[in-house]
Every structure is written in structure tokens, then in C-alpha cells.
Design a protein around this motif. Structure first.
Motif, PDB file in Angstrom:
ATOM      1  N   LEU A 220      25.198  44.746  17.628  1.00  0.00           N
ATOM      2  CA  LEU A 220      25.484  42.945  18.737  1.00  0.00           C
ATOM      3  C   LEU A 220      26.418  42.182  18.689  1.00  0.00           C
ATOM      4  CD1 LEU A 220      23.080  41.711  20.669  1.00  0.00           C
ATOM      5  CD2 LEU A 220      22.026  40.339  18.801  1.00  0.00           C
ATOM      6  N   LYS A 221      26.654  42.300  17.847  1.00  0.00           N
ATOM      7  CA  LYS A 221      28.347  41.710  17.636  1.00  0.00           C
ATOM      8  C   LYS A 221      29.515  42.175  18.329  1.00  0.00           C
ATOM      9  CE  LYS A 221      27.584  38.540  13.680  1.00  0.00           C
ATOM     10  NZ  LYS A 221      28.052  38.399  11.856  1.00  0.00           N
ATOM     11  N   ASP A 222      29.117  43.456  18.136  1.00  0.00           N
ATOM     12  CA  ASP A 222      30.504  44.319  18.844  1.00  0.00           C
ATOM     13  C   ASP A 222      30.576  43.642  20.733  1.00  0.00           C
ATOM     14  OD1 ASP A 222      31.905  44.522  16.566  1.00  0.00           O
ATOM     15  OD2 ASP A 222      30.239  46.643  16.079  1.00  0.00           O
TER      16      ASP A 222
ATOM     17  N   THR B  78      32.788  42.863  24.930  1.00  0.00           N
ATOM     18  CA  THR B  78      32.618  42.395  26.547  1.00  0.00           C
ATOM     19  C   THR B  78      33.077  40.729  27.377  1.00  0.00           C
ATOM     20  OG1 THR B  78      30.144  43.138  26.483  1.00  0.00           O
ATOM     21  CG2 THR B  78      31.014  41.825  28.554  1.00  0.00           C
ATOM     22  N   ASN B  79      33.223  40.148  25.976  1.00  0.00           N
ATOM     23  CA  ASN B  79      34.031  38.878  26.094  1.00  0.00           C
ATOM     24  C   ASN B  79      35.140  38.213  25.248  1.00  0.00           C
ATOM     25  OD1 ASN B  79      35.005  35.894  26.841  1.00  0.00           O
ATOM     26  ND2 ASN B  79      32.957  35.210  27.444  1.00  0.00           N
ATOM     27  N   PRO B  80      36.272  39.184  25.149  1.00  0.00           N
ATOM     28  CA  PRO B  80      37.645  39.013  24.026  1.00  0.00           C
ATOM     29  C   PRO B  80      37.335  37.008  23.587  1.00  0.00           C
ATOM     30  CG  PRO B  80      37.599  40.189  25.683  1.00  0.00           C
ATOM     31  CD  PRO B  80      36.787  40.043  26.028  1.00  0.00           C
ATOM     32  N   GLN B  81      37.052  36.336  24.329  1.00  0.00           N
ATOM     33  CA  GLN B  81      36.823  34.617  24.243  1.00  0.00           C
ATOM     34  C   GLN B  81      36.160  34.404  23.183  1.00  0.00           C
ATOM     35  OE1 GLN B  81      37.270  33.017  27.698  1.00  0.00           O
ATOM     36  NE2 GLN B  81      38.766  33.687  28.142  1.00  0.00           N
ATOM     37  N   ILE B  82      34.746  35.122  22.428  1.00  0.00           N
ATOM     38  CA  ILE B  82      34.441  35.072  22.006  1.00  0.00           C
ATOM     39  C   ILE B  82      34.139  34.896  20.706  1.00  0.00           C
ATOM     40  CG2 ILE B  82      32.083  35.190  21.274  1.00  0.00           C
ATOM     41  CD1 ILE B  82      31.745  33.951  23.247  1.00  0.00           C
ATOM     42  N   GLN B  83      34.800  34.128  20.143  1.00  0.00           N
ATOM     43  CA  GLN B  83      35.599  34.449  18.540  1.00  0.00           C
ATOM     44  C   GLN B  83      34.126  34.189  17.920  1.00  0.00           C
ATOM     45  OE1 GLN B  83      39.456  35.067  17.988  1.00  0.00           O
ATOM     46  NE2 GLN B  83      39.306  35.248  20.260  1.00  0.00           N
ATOM     47  N   ASN B  84      34.715  34.913  16.054  1.00  0.00           N
ATOM     48  CA  ASN B  84      33.707  35.647  15.135  1.00  0.00           C
ATOM     49  C   ASN B  84      32.510  34.748  15.242  1.00  0.00           C
ATOM     50  OD1 ASN B  84      36.367  36.152  13.906  1.00  0.00           O
ATOM     51  ND2 ASN B  84      36.331  34.069  13.684  1.00  0.00           N
ATOM     52  N   PRO B  85      31.827  35.071  16.510  1.00  0.00           N
ATOM     53  CA  PRO B  85      29.998  34.359  16.382  1.00  0.00           C
ATOM     54  C   PRO B  85      29.100  35.465  15.068  1.00  0.00           C
ATOM     55  CG  PRO B  85      30.060  36.507  17.564  1.00  0.00           C
ATOM     56  CD  PRO B  85      31.798  36.768  16.928  1.00  0.00           C
TER      57      PRO B  85
ATOM     58  N   THR C 143      23.211  33.779  32.858  1.00  0.00           N
ATOM     59  CA  THR C 143      21.762  34.511  31.147  1.00  0.00           C
ATOM     60  C   THR C 143      22.097  35.308  29.893  1.00  0.00           C
ATOM     61  OG1 THR C 143      20.798  36.092  32.649  1.00  0.00           O
ATOM     62  CG2 THR C 143      20.099  33.743  33.014  1.00  0.00           C
ATOM     63  N   THR C 144      23.436  36.292  30.531  1.00  0.00           N
ATOM     64  CA  THR C 144      24.066  37.073  29.556  1.00  0.00           C
ATOM     65  C   THR C 144      24.341  36.730  27.952  1.00  0.00           C
ATOM     66  OG1 THR C 144      26.482  35.994  30.010  1.00  0.00           O
ATOM     67  CG2 THR C 144      25.827  37.477  31.829  1.00  0.00           C
ATOM     68  N   LEU C 145      24.151  37.841  27.512  1.00  0.00           N
ATOM     69  CA  LEU C 145      24.830  37.046  26.085  1.00  0.00           C
ATOM     70  C   LEU C 145      25.749  36.763  25.941  1.00  0.00           C
ATOM     71  CD1 LEU C 145      23.203  40.539  24.631  1.00  0.00           C
ATOM     72  CD2 LEU C 145      21.785  38.446  24.252  1.00  0.00           C
ATOM     73  N   PRO C 146      26.752  36.615  26.211  1.00  0.00           N
ATOM     74  CA  PRO C 146      28.398  36.373  25.835  1.00  0.00           C
ATOM     75  C   PRO C 146      28.147  34.785  26.098  1.00  0.00           C
ATOM     76  CG  PRO C 146      28.767  38.215  26.481  1.00  0.00           C
ATOM     77  CD  PRO C 146      27.270  37.892  27.165  1.00  0.00           C
ATOM     78  N   ASN C 147      27.822  34.608  27.099  1.00  0.00           N
ATOM     79  CA  ASN C 147      27.591  33.180  28.187  1.00  0.00           C
ATOM     80  C   ASN C 147      26.943  32.202  26.860  1.00  0.00           C
ATOM     81  OD1 ASN C 147      28.225  31.278  29.901  1.00  0.00           O
ATOM     82  ND2 ASN C 147      26.120  31.537  30.117  1.00  0.00           N
ATOM     83  N   TYR C 148      25.586  32.820  26.548  1.00  0.00           N
ATOM     84  CA  TYR C 148      25.277  32.336  25.664  1.00  0.00           C
ATOM     85  C   TYR C 148      25.113  32.248  24.288  1.00  0.00           C
ATOM     86  CZ  TYR C 148      20.245  32.614  27.929  1.00  0.00           C
ATOM     87  OH  TYR C 148      19.232  32.727  29.560  1.00  0.00           O
TER      88      TYR C 148
END
Length: 234
Positions: free
Chosen positions: A12-14, A19-26, A88-93
Motif C-alpha cells: 500500500l505504501k509503494d 502515484t505521488n512521489p511528493q509523499i515522503q515516508n508515509p 478522495t485519493t489515497l495519496p491525497n488523504y
């Protein structure tokens, strides 16, 4: 209750980061929260046929900034929102959750104990006001992960399962460590009608699986028999 294994959380993290590389180390809680919230929104849309703005209230521990040995429920709410369907996308959440956590930490970092208490009360008033407006679908979530619940031993060994007693609040998600300590169990409270839709969500079932209780029940029955035998010999 559903389980997200360590491998499912990594998958899920991958997917979110790719999808959005701006998300860092969730964190595992951030991605699990995003998934369950999105599935809840999917249920709402399936029922009404239209998107309804949604707000998710998160419970955070106030230790720190207050001392770790503080007694009582030292917690505070903060929220994340989605005002349109494209949010409502996963990266946005996950992105919104990371921003909200940074913001609440900034707000609280210089407050004294009295100010923290007043701030927590104001957040509760905010929930009441939003509920009275009836504009949002409201969800609540909290995490008891890393609390070491599976290490508690009352003399019978480690517990097979850790959960919460029945809770009257609907649309609530509670995250707990699974026995391995790597995966997550999530206890989900919905109305019966909503749960019938929720449990068939394809995206949910791709990453999570229902926790089967039959084996746990057998273990519980065995324990009860053993305890009864002990009592009869006393």
C-alpha cells in the motif's frame, strides 16, 4: 475487525508513493487510515449516488508535550477533510494527514498544560458544531499501536487477541497492533447497512482481510475448561 499484514502495508505504501512521489515516508498508520477512510467514502457514495464532503477526526496523544506519567485521557482531536471527489485519493488523504499532524504539533509546541486543556476542549466543540451543521459525513479514528497491548500478561500468557468492548459511536476506526507487531488490526464500527457494502469493497479486500474468530473462540473455550478443572480441585 480487519487485518493489514506487514506485506500488505508495504504494498500500500509503494502504491501511494509511486502515484505521488511528493509523499515522503508515509507511516503504516497513515496509509491504513487513508485506505479505511476512502472505503468509508465509497460506501457513502454507493448509498446516495453522490459525493458528500467528509471529515475525519483523529485522536492524538498529548504525551508529549505534557509528561508521559500524566494520568487520565490526555488527548486532543485534529481533522482532515475532503471537500470534492477528486480529493478522495489515497495519496491525497495521506498528504493531508501529514500536513495536519505538522500543523497540530506546531500549534501545541509552546502551550502550557492549561492552554493544552482549553485547546482540547475547543476541538471537541468543533466536532459538535460540525455535526450540527449536517454538511459532512463524519468519521473518527484512533490508534493504540505501539502501546504493547499484546505483551500484557495477567499470568495466563500473552493474549491471543486484543480488541475493544462494543462502542456506540458509528463510523469509528480503531487501529491496534496484530500479534506479530508488524501488521495492523483495525476495528471498524459502522451501521449494519453500511457494513454490508463496506465488507465487499474491492480495494479494501486487496489489502485487508477479515479477522476470523473461530480459532480464537476454540482457544477461549479450552481456557475456560482448564480453569474449571482447576477450580474443581481446589
Amino acid at each position: 475487525m480487519y487485518n493489514l499484514s506487514s506485506s500488505s502495508l508495504s504494498k500500500l505504501k509503494d502504491r501511494i508513493v509511486s502515484t505521488n512521489p511528493q509523499i515522503q515516508n508515509p507511516s503504516r498508520i497513515e496509509v491504513a487510515t487513508a485506505l479505511i477512510h476512502k472505503c468509508g467514502v465509497d460506501v457513502s457514495m454507493a448509498k446516495s449516488g453522490a459525493f458528500r464532503p467528509t471529515v475525519l477526526f483523529h485522536v492524538m496523544n498529548l504525551r508529549p508535550p505534557i509528561p508521559f506519567n500524566t494520568i487520565g485521557n490526555a488527548t486532543c482531536y485534529f481533522s482532515t477533510r475532503a471537500m470534492s471527489i477528486d480529493k478522495t485519493t489515497l495519496p491525497n488523504y495521506v498528504g493531508e494527514l501529514q500536513k495536519a499532524k505538522q500543523q497540530i504539533r506546531y500549534e501545541l509546541k509552546d502551550m502550557n498544560t492549561k492552554e493544552l486543556a482549553l485547546h482540547a476542549i475547543e476541538k471537541i466543540k468543533e466536532i459538535v458544531n460540525i455535526a450540527n451543521e449536517d454538511v459532512f459525513d463524519i468519521y473518527f479514528c484512533t490508534s493504540l499501536c505501539t502501546f504493547g497491548s499484546h505483551k500484557i500478561d495477567f499470568g495466563w500468557g500473552s493474549p491471543l487477541r486484543v480488541t475493544q468492548v462494543k462502542h456506540p459511536t458509528k463510523n469509528k476506526f480503531m487501529f491496534l497492533d496484530d500479534p506479530s507487531g508488524e501488521g495492523i488490526n483495525v476495528l471498524i464500527t459502522l451501521t449494519e447497512a453500511d457494513m454490508l457494502l463496506f465488507q465487499n469493497n474491492k480495494e479494501l479486500l486487496e489489502f485487508a482481510s477479515p479477522v476470523v474468530e473461530s480459532s480464537l473462540l476454540g482457544s477461549t473455550l479450552s481456557l475456560n475448561v482448564e480453569l474449571s478443572d482447576v477450580k474443581s480441585k481446589l
